[in-house]
Design a protein around this motif. Structure first.
Motif, PDB file in Angstrom:
ATOM      1  N   ARG A   2       0.843  -1.195   0.000  1.00 49.87           N
ATOM      2  CA  ARG A   2       0.000   0.000   0.000  1.00 49.87           C
ATOM      3  C   ARG A   2       0.878   1.245   0.000  1.00 49.87           C
ATOM      4  O   ARG A   2       1.760   1.396   0.840  1.00 49.87           O
ATOM      5  N   ASP A 265       3.596  -2.033   5.410  1.00 48.91           N
ATOM      6  CA  ASP A 265       2.220  -2.468   5.151  1.00 48.91           C
ATOM      7  C   ASP A 265       1.937  -3.806   5.822  1.00 48.91           C
ATOM      8  O   ASP A 265       0.853  -4.017   6.382  1.00 48.91           O
ATOM      9  N   GLU A 268       1.538  -3.187   9.585  1.00 46.98           N
ATOM     10  CA  GLU A 268       0.314  -2.447   9.878  1.00 46.98           C
ATOM     11  C   GLU A 268      -0.935  -3.309   9.696  1.00 46.98           C
ATOM     12  O   GLU A 268      -1.902  -3.179  10.448  1.00 46.98           O
ATOM     13  N   SER A 269      -0.909  -4.194   8.704  1.00 51.02           N
ATOM     14  CA  SER A 269      -2.066  -5.042   8.428  1.00 51.02           C
ATOM     15  C   SER A 269      -2.083  -6.313   9.255  1.00 51.02           C
ATOM     16  O   SER A 269      -3.058  -7.067   9.205  1.00 51.02           O
TER      17      SER A 269
END
Length: 341
Positions: A2, A265, A268-269
């Motif tokens: 992302r 990313d 964070e995910s």
């Protein structure tokens, strides 16, 4: 992967603007040697929310901030403070003042020997503590009667011994505890292991982003210099060998960027393979940053070896950065261990 949003990019740009205005390396140019910590600049950055993205779990923005600090080779305790915050809060504690962490062992891995806890006092040595020269608090591993825990130890209650370090912008110290008061954090067992694991992943992402910032500055400065340096009647940038070296540096910089964003990313995910992504990213990033630094030094010629040019700070920081949180070989071993037999 992302990509960063305009809001995230704008926040990082505001940090960059302040760094350009305040020039964090200025004090070190006039007095070579250990870092001259600019508490005023640090306080201004913190007041403007420097540490908030990492605290909020916005790893992409935190990495953009780390990249901005890397481009300025800012001698500021962003990485250590962010990692300490990722340990203290989730482990159930709180701290007033600038905190760092004392989990690093001699090989750069998070395997520092635990301090011995007796009657509420800790004994032992934390061998490598980043930014311990300016920190008020160290998050230390402690062996308590009920197992491994983390504890907060005030540096004023310890002996802080500076270590010789190639990179003057990011000092390391040894912290010796001989009956130092300590505040135990509540988390233990599997909960503590999870906290430490996530904080380590954040540290790797921010460290990789810092290396990206350093490499970006090295590439831009080298391309600019090569276009201006005239040798035998023509800019050295006109020579094919120089073009090829700069092109190779660009490929490495952009590869680092892709890997850092992928890691941010994944963290964070909450991706299940984020530890593998981290090992893969760091195995490449540390060596690529070193390669970029070596190319910049070579293409600058004699001026690259002088104290008067900022390049040496970037070169040294990339060199030390390749070892700080585990070598490329260490991360490749992690990858190999994760692969099916």
């Amino acid at each position: 992967m992302r990509l960063a949003s305009p809001e995230q990019t704008d926040f990082a740009d505001s940090v960059s603007a302040l760094l350009r205005k305040r020039d964090p390396l200025e004090r070190m140019r006039h007095a070579p040697g250990p870092r001259k910590f600019d508490a005023g600049l640090w306080g201004e950055l913190v007041a403007n929310g420097l540490l908030e993205p990492a605290e909020a779990g916005d790893v992409v923005t935190a990495c953009l901030v780390a990249e901005a600090l890397g481009r300025a080779a800012a001698p500021l305790p962003f990485l250590s403070a962010s990692v300490a915050g990722a340990l203290i809060g989730p482990a159930g504690g709180g701290a007033a003042g600038l905190a760092t962490y004392g989990l690093l062992a001699e090989d750069g891995t998070w395997s520092a020997p635990a301090l011995d806890l007796r009657d509420g006092l800790v004994h032992g040595t934390l061998p490598f503590v980043p930014d311990g020269d300016v920190a008020d608090i160290v998050v230390a591993p402690v062996q308590a009667p009920d197992g491994r825990r983390l504890a907060l130890v005030r540096t004023s209650d310890t002996a802080v011994e500076p270590l010789e370090n190639l990179d003057a912008t990011q000092p390391l110290v040894r912290v010796v505890c001989d009956g130092s008061p300590a505040t135990l954090l509540p988390a233990g067992g599997d909960a503590l292991a999870a906290v430490v694991g996530e904080a380590r992943l954040l540290a790797l992402a921010l460290h990789g982003a810092t290396l990206l910032g350093l490499a970006t500055w090295l590439l831009g400065t080298t391309v600019e210099y090569a276009g201006q340096r005239v040798q035998f009647g023509m800019p050295i940038a006109a020579r094919q060998a120089v073009k090829h070296r700069c092109a190779g540096m660009l490929i490495q910089v952009e590869s680092i960027r892709s890997m850092v964003l992928e890691l941010a990313d994944a963290i964070e995910s909450g991706a299940g393979d984020r530890a593998l992504v981290a090992a893969t990213a760091m195995a490449w990033t540390t060596e690529a940053a070193e390669e970029v630094a070596g190319g910049a030094l070579q293409l600058h010629g004699g001026i690259g070896f002088t104290w008067e040019h900022d390049l040496h700070h970037y070169f040294k920081r990339c060199t030390v950065g390749a070892l700080l949180l585990g070598t490329a070989a260490h991360h490749r071993a992690k990858i190999a261990a994760a692969l099916p037999a």
